[in-house]
Design a protein around this motif. Structure first.
Motif, PDB file in Angstrom:
ATOM      1  N   MET A  42       0.836  -1.171   0.000  1.00  0.00           N
ATOM      2  CA  MET A  42       0.000   0.000   0.000  1.00  0.00           C
ATOM      3  C   MET A  42       0.882   1.235   0.000  1.00  0.00           C
ATOM      4  O   MET A  42       1.691   1.431   0.883  1.00  0.00           O
ATOM      5  N   GLY A  43       0.721   2.032  -0.984  1.00  0.00           N
ATOM      6  CA  GLY A  43       1.505   3.249  -1.055  1.00  0.00           C
ATOM      7  C   GLY A  43       0.812   4.391  -0.343  1.00  0.00           C
ATOM      8  O   GLY A  43      -0.165   4.206   0.365  1.00  0.00           O
ATOM      9  N   LYS A  44       1.350   5.567  -0.553  1.00  0.00           N
ATOM     10  CA  LYS A  44       0.769   6.752   0.066  1.00  0.00           C
ATOM     11  C   LYS A  44      -0.285   7.314  -0.875  1.00  0.00           C
ATOM     12  O   LYS A  44      -0.021   8.217  -1.651  1.00  0.00           O
ATOM     13  N   PHE A  45      -1.463   6.738  -0.838  1.00  0.00           N
ATOM     14  CA  PHE A  45      -2.527   7.231  -1.692  1.00  0.00           C
ATOM     15  C   PHE A  45      -3.871   6.985  -1.040  1.00  0.00           C
ATOM     16  O   PHE A  45      -4.016   6.127  -0.191  1.00  0.00           O
ATOM     17  N   LYS A  46      -4.818   7.772  -1.480  1.00  0.00           N
ATOM     18  CA  LYS A  46      -6.175   7.638  -0.973  1.00  0.00           C
ATOM     19  C   LYS A  46      -6.890   6.563  -1.783  1.00  0.00           C
ATOM     20  O   LYS A  46      -6.907   6.608  -3.008  1.00  0.00           O
ATOM     21  N   MET A  47      -7.428   5.599  -1.092  1.00  0.00           N
ATOM     22  CA  MET A  47      -8.209   4.571  -1.767  1.00  0.00           C
ATOM     23  C   MET A  47      -9.596   5.131  -2.014  1.00  0.00           C
ATOM     24  O   MET A  47     -10.213   5.682  -1.112  1.00  0.00           O
ATOM     25  N   ARG A  48     -10.060   4.975  -3.216  1.00  0.00           N
ATOM     26  CA  ARG A  48     -11.382   5.490  -3.544  1.00  0.00           C
ATOM     27  C   ARG A  48     -12.422   4.411  -3.295  1.00  0.00           C
ATOM     28  O   ARG A  48     -12.218   3.246  -3.627  1.00  0.00           O
ATOM     29  N   MET A  94      -0.181  -0.448  12.298  1.00  0.00           N
ATOM     30  CA  MET A  94       0.547  -0.750  13.534  1.00  0.00           C
ATOM     31  C   MET A  94       1.965  -0.187  13.468  1.00  0.00           C
ATOM     32  O   MET A  94       2.455   0.401  14.431  1.00  0.00           O
ATOM     33  N   GLY A  95       2.611  -0.362  12.327  1.00  0.00           N
ATOM     34  CA  GLY A  95       3.961   0.166  12.153  1.00  0.00           C
ATOM     35  C   GLY A  95       3.993   1.681  12.225  1.00  0.00           C
ATOM     36  O   GLY A  95       4.898   2.269  12.831  1.00  0.00           O
ATOM     37  N   LEU A  96       3.003   2.313  11.622  1.00  0.00           N
ATOM     38  CA  LEU A  96       2.941   3.777  11.652  1.00  0.00           C
ATOM     39  C   LEU A  96       2.702   4.287  13.069  1.00  0.00           C
ATOM     40  O   LEU A  96       3.287   5.289  13.479  1.00  0.00           O
ATOM     41  N   ARG A  97       1.851   3.588  13.811  1.00  0.00           N
ATOM     42  CA  ARG A  97       1.596   3.995  15.201  1.00  0.00           C
ATOM     43  C   ARG A  97       2.860   3.869  16.038  1.00  0.00           C
ATOM     44  O   ARG A  97       3.149   4.721  16.881  1.00  0.00           O
ATOM     45  N   TYR A  98       3.609   2.797  15.799  1.00  0.00           N
ATOM     46  CA  TYR A  98       4.866   2.614  16.525  1.00  0.00           C
ATOM     47  C   TYR A  98       5.829   3.755  16.201  1.00  0.00           C
ATOM     48  O   TYR A  98       6.430   4.347  17.097  1.00  0.00           O
ATOM     49  N   LYS A  99       5.969   4.054  14.908  1.00  0.00           N
ATOM     50  CA  LYS A  99       6.865   5.138  14.501  1.00  0.00           C
ATOM     51  C   LYS A  99       6.439   6.468  15.118  1.00  0.00           C
ATOM     52  O   LYS A  99       7.276   7.277  15.509  1.00  0.00           O
ATOM     53  N   ALA A 100       5.136   6.688  15.209  1.00  0.00           N
ATOM     54  CA  ALA A 100       4.642   7.934  15.797  1.00  0.00           C
ATOM     55  C   ALA A 100       5.005   8.008  17.282  1.00  0.00           C
ATOM     56  O   ALA A 100       5.378   9.069  17.783  1.00  0.00           O
ATOM     57  N   GLY A 158       8.706   8.680  17.691  1.00  0.00           N
ATOM     58  CA  GLY A 158       9.128   9.937  17.075  1.00  0.00           C
ATOM     59  C   GLY A 158       9.829   9.796  15.738  1.00  0.00           C
ATOM     60  O   GLY A 158      10.558  10.691  15.325  1.00  0.00           O
ATOM     61  N   LEU A 159       9.628   8.688  15.050  1.00  0.00           N
ATOM     62  CA  LEU A 159      10.285   8.473  13.763  1.00  0.00           C
ATOM     63  C   LEU A 159       9.376   8.715  12.566  1.00  0.00           C
ATOM     64  O   LEU A 159       9.812   8.591  11.429  1.00  0.00           O
ATOM     65  N   LEU A 160       8.128   9.044  12.826  1.00  0.00           N
ATOM     66  CA  LEU A 160       7.180   9.237  11.734  1.00  0.00           C
ATOM     67  C   LEU A 160       7.442  10.581  11.064  1.00  0.00           C
ATOM     68  O   LEU A 160       7.348  11.633  11.689  1.00  0.00           O
ATOM     69  N   GLU A 161       7.798  10.526   9.789  1.00  0.00           N
ATOM     70  CA  GLU A 161       8.130  11.748   9.060  1.00  0.00           C
ATOM     71  C   GLU A 161       6.886  12.505   8.610  1.00  0.00           C
ATOM     72  O   GLU A 161       6.885  13.728   8.562  1.00  0.00           O
ATOM     73  N   ASN A 162       5.841  11.762   8.251  1.00  0.00           N
ATOM     74  CA  ASN A 162       4.639  12.395   7.725  1.00  0.00           C
ATOM     75  C   ASN A 162       3.423  11.940   8.540  1.00  0.00           C
ATOM     76  O   ASN A 162       2.877  10.867   8.287  1.00  0.00           O
ATOM     77  N   PRO A 163       2.979  12.741   9.499  1.00  0.00           N
ATOM     78  CA  PRO A 163       1.830  12.351  10.324  1.00  0.00           C
ATOM     79  C   PRO A 163       0.544  12.157   9.514  1.00  0.00           C
ATOM     80  O   PRO A 163      -0.344  11.420   9.924  1.00  0.00           O
ATOM     81  N   GLU A 214       0.234  10.478   6.942  1.00  0.00           N
ATOM     82  CA  GLU A 214       0.196   9.094   6.485  1.00  0.00           C
ATOM     83  C   GLU A 214      -0.590   8.219   7.470  1.00  0.00           C
ATOM     84  O   GLU A 214      -1.332   7.326   7.066  1.00  0.00           O
ATOM     85  N   LEU A 215      -0.438   8.496   8.749  1.00  0.00           N
ATOM     86  CA  LEU A 215      -1.173   7.773   9.784  1.00  0.00           C
ATOM     87  C   LEU A 215      -2.674   8.025   9.633  1.00  0.00           C
ATOM     88  O   LEU A 215      -3.487   7.096   9.663  1.00  0.00           O
ATOM     89  N   ARG A 216      -3.020   9.258   9.436  1.00  0.00           N
ATOM     90  CA  ARG A 216      -4.422   9.639   9.261  1.00  0.00           C
ATOM     91  C   ARG A 216      -5.019   8.977   8.015  1.00  0.00           C
ATOM     92  O   ARG A 216      -6.130   8.444   8.046  1.00  0.00           O
ATOM     93  N   GLU A 217      -4.267   8.993   6.928  1.00  0.00           N
ATOM     94  CA  GLU A 217      -4.746   8.407   5.680  1.00  0.00           C
ATOM     95  C   GLU A 217      -4.927   6.894   5.814  1.00  0.00           C
ATOM     96  O   GLU A 217      -5.899   6.330   5.306  1.00  0.00           O
ATOM     97  N   ALA A 218      -4.021   6.241   6.517  1.00  0.00           N
ATOM     98  CA  ALA A 218      -4.134   4.791   6.723  1.00  0.00           C
ATOM     99  C   ALA A 218      -5.395   4.465   7.531  1.00  0.00           C
ATOM    100  O   ALA A 218      -6.118   3.521   7.209  1.00  0.00           O
ATOM    101  N   ARG A 219      -5.655   5.250   8.577  1.00  0.00           N
ATOM    102  CA  ARG A 219      -6.872   5.032   9.379  1.00  0.00           C
ATOM    103  C   ARG A 219      -8.122   5.207   8.528  1.00  0.00           C
ATOM    104  O   ARG A 219      -9.077   4.430   8.624  1.00  0.00           O
ATOM    105  N   ARG A 220      -8.114   6.215   7.698  1.00  0.00           N
ATOM    106  CA  ARG A 220      -9.284   6.470   6.851  1.00  0.00           C
ATOM    107  C   ARG A 220      -9.462   5.378   5.800  1.00  0.00           C
ATOM    108  O   ARG A 220     -10.592   5.006   5.472  1.00  0.00           O
ATOM    109  N   ASN A 221      -8.352   4.867   5.270  1.00  0.00           N
ATOM    110  CA  ASN A 221      -8.446   3.775   4.302  1.00  0.00           C
ATOM    111  C   ASN A 221      -9.022   2.521   4.948  1.00  0.00           C
ATOM    112  O   ASN A 221      -9.826   1.817   4.340  1.00  0.00           O
TER     113      ASN A 221
END
Length: 71
Positions: free
Chosen positions: A1-7, A31-37, A40-45, A47-54
């Motif tokens: 899954m890349g960084k994109f909005k699923m329609r 889960m990985g994104l939450r861990y990174k957040a 403090g290693l998450l570069e683009n917050p 991305e976490l929001r988009e994953a939850r919405r997907n």
């Protein structure tokens, strides 16, 4: 899954099995994104929001498909 909005339109064209597989992959990624957040290693917050919405989009489409089978 890349960084994109699923329609939702695209998701509705997928089978239940494909949706469940995609959902499992997204939940693992989430889960990985939450861990990174947390550490403090998450570069683009965003991305976490988009994953939850997907995940929510997939769950919605799955529910629609399952209700459609019952009717």
């Amino acid at each position: 899954m890349g960084k994109f909005k699923m329609r939702s339109k695209d998701l509705r064209g997928m089978s239940v099995e494909e949706l469940e597989k995609t959902l499992r992959e997204l939940r693992i990624k989430l889960m990985g994104l939450r861990y990174k957040a947390k550490v403090g290693l998450l570069e683009n917050p965003g991305e976490l929001r988009e994953a939850r919405r997907n995940v929510a989009r997939i769950l919605t489409v799955l529910r629609e498909k399952r209700e459609g089978e019952k009717a």
